[in-house]
Design a protein around this motif. Structure first.
Motif, PDB file in Angstrom:
ATOM      1  N   GLN A   1      20.908  45.821  25.517  1.00  0.00           N
ATOM      2  CA  GLN A   1      21.697  45.663  26.738  1.00  0.00           C
ATOM      3  C   GLN A   1      22.309  44.279  26.768  1.00  0.00           C
ATOM      4  O   GLN A   1      21.734  43.321  26.255  1.00  0.00           O
ATOM      5  N   THR A   2      23.483  44.148  27.345  1.00  0.00           N
ATOM      6  CA  THR A   2      24.054  42.848  27.661  1.00  0.00           C
ATOM      7  C   THR A   2      23.683  42.526  29.097  1.00  0.00           C
ATOM      8  O   THR A   2      24.026  43.274  30.010  1.00  0.00           O
ATOM      9  N   SER A   3      22.967  41.441  29.303  1.00  0.00           N
ATOM     10  CA  SER A   3      22.495  41.092  30.632  1.00  0.00           C
ATOM     11  C   SER A   3      23.624  40.536  31.475  1.00  0.00           C
ATOM     12  O   SER A   3      24.693  40.177  30.971  1.00  0.00           O
ATOM     13  N   LYS A   4      23.397  40.462  32.786  1.00  0.00           N
ATOM     14  CA  LYS A   4      24.423  39.975  33.708  1.00  0.00           C
ATOM     15  C   LYS A   4      24.811  38.539  33.420  1.00  0.00           C
ATOM     16  O   LYS A   4      25.935  38.125  33.697  1.00  0.00           O
ATOM     17  N   ASP A   5      23.878  37.746  32.881  1.00  0.00           N
ATOM     18  CA  ASP A   5      24.182  36.340  32.597  1.00  0.00           C
ATOM     19  C   ASP A   5      24.833  36.144  31.233  1.00  0.00           C
ATOM     20  O   ASP A   5      25.056  35.014  30.795  1.00  0.00           O
ATOM     21  N   GLY A   6      25.154  37.241  30.541  1.00  0.00           N
ATOM     22  CA  GLY A   6      25.820  37.143  29.255  1.00  0.00           C
ATOM     23  C   GLY A   6      24.900  37.113  28.059  1.00  0.00           C
ATOM     24  O   GLY A   6      25.359  37.128  26.910  1.00  0.00           O
ATOM     25  N   SER A   7      23.603  37.072  28.302  1.00  0.00           N
ATOM     26  CA  SER A   7      22.655  37.080  27.186  1.00  0.00           C
ATOM     27  C   SER A   7      22.531  38.485  26.606  1.00  0.00           C
ATOM     28  O   SER A   7      22.837  39.478  27.272  1.00  0.00           O
TER      29      SER A   7
END
Length: 331
Positions: free
Chosen positions: A260-266
């Motif tokens: 998954q791509t997290s909301k913070d861009g990680s």
């Protein structure tokens, strides 16, 4: 999935092939679910998964298009009034009358449910003490903090002594201390009253101590069991990586894939392969800002099964509009 007998008389909730549609959209697709008595049960699902629709059907706000559901042995379609007597509900949106005092809010609820005067008084005293609001019994609710209001709503939902308590996002918007307090009250209540608690939440760490967790997505229950059972069956060790630049992100994705791509861009990467940490750091160590490794958790279970992070809101616009319209027509 966890195996339970489906006899309605032996369980708090039994759902069989429950179906609901909004036009062409299938919100619930032949859902089957069993929740034993005296269980702390959590229902998790991403935005638009059908979670809110299921809760609203069980609370008799919506009607299903097919299937059956029993609450404390009562068929919600054929015996809705009896079912309602057996449930208490705390919705995400506040529903107290803030012009009344705490006592008046509880007293009015008791009168609606035909609780006898003596039982009403005793119940109000006991519940205000339990949620630590006895010193504010005659205070107007509009002066309460968000946490105090939520505690009062829980007390109100329990005044008529239901067998099942539904809580839709009970701790949303509360600080960490208030959230911990709410869960402490719920645990005490369940032990004292032989109560089944059904909760939805977007704070996934809050359900670690639940007896049973069901994950719903695309209108289907896709996993069910205790937190430990779910982590054992579906959890993965993951790495949360923050690349220094888009080129590095592209290279990492091509090399390892992402969960998954997290909301913070990680990037959240499957790190369960033997030797992953050494191989990853050896190749990308100088090209990343930070990396952290997470052991199997309910969050990793959720990501593995749905490919998404748990969103802040549990219902899509179809669910919210449908429920709001029916509540409006009933009022």
């Amino acid at each position: 999935m966890t195996e339970h007998t489906s006899n309605p008389a032996e369980n708090a909730i039994v759902v069989t092939d429950l179906t609901k549609r909004y036009g062409r959209m299938v919100a619930l697709d032949a859902v089957n679910l069993t929740v034993p008595n005296n269980t702390m049960f959590a229902l998790l699902g991403p935005n638009g998964a059908g979670k809110t629709t299921l809760i609203h059907i069980l609370c008799t706000i919506l009607r299903a298009d097919g299937g059956q559901a029993f609450l404390a042995g009562s068929d919600i379609a054929r015996q809705p009034l009896q079912a309602r007597q057996n449930i208490g509900v705390v919705f995400q949106e506040p529903s107290l009358d803030d012009r009344l005092t705490a006592y008046e809010n509880l007293d009015f609820h008791g009168r609606v449910y035909n609780v006898k005067a003596a039982d009403r008084k005793q119940g109000i005293d006991e519940l205000l003490a339990l949620v630590e609001l006895e010193d504010w019994r005659h205070a107007v609710v509009r002066t309460f903090s968000s946490g105090m209001k939520r505690r009062l709503e829980i007390a109100r939902a329990l005044l008529h002594k239901p067998r099942i308590l539904f809580l839709d996002e009970p701790t949303v918007g509360l600080d960490a201390q208030s959230r911990a307090g709410i869960w402490s009250y719920l645990d005490t209540l369940r032990k004292q009253r032989d109560l089944t608690v059904v909760v939805t939440t977007h704070y996934i760490e809050e359900v670690e101590n639940c007896d049973q967790v069901s994950i719903i997505d695309h209108g289907k229950i896709i996993a069910d069991g205790s937190p430990s059972q779910l982590k054992h069956a579906h959890g993965k060790e993951t790495a949360r990586v923050t690349p220094r630049d888009p080129e590095t992100a592209t290279a990492i994705t091509a090399k390892f894939g992402i969960v998954q791509t997290s909301k913070d861009g990680s990037l959240i990467i499957d790190a369960s392969a033997p030797g992953f940490a050494d191989a990853f750091l050896g190749e990308f160590g100088s090209r990343i800002k930070q990396v952290s490794f997470d052991v199997p958790s309910l969050e990793s279970v959720f990501l593995t099964l749905t490919g998404r992070e748990l969103r802040d809101r549990g219902a899509d616009e179809h669910e919210k509009r449908g429920a709001a319209g029916r509540r409006g027509r009933r009022s």
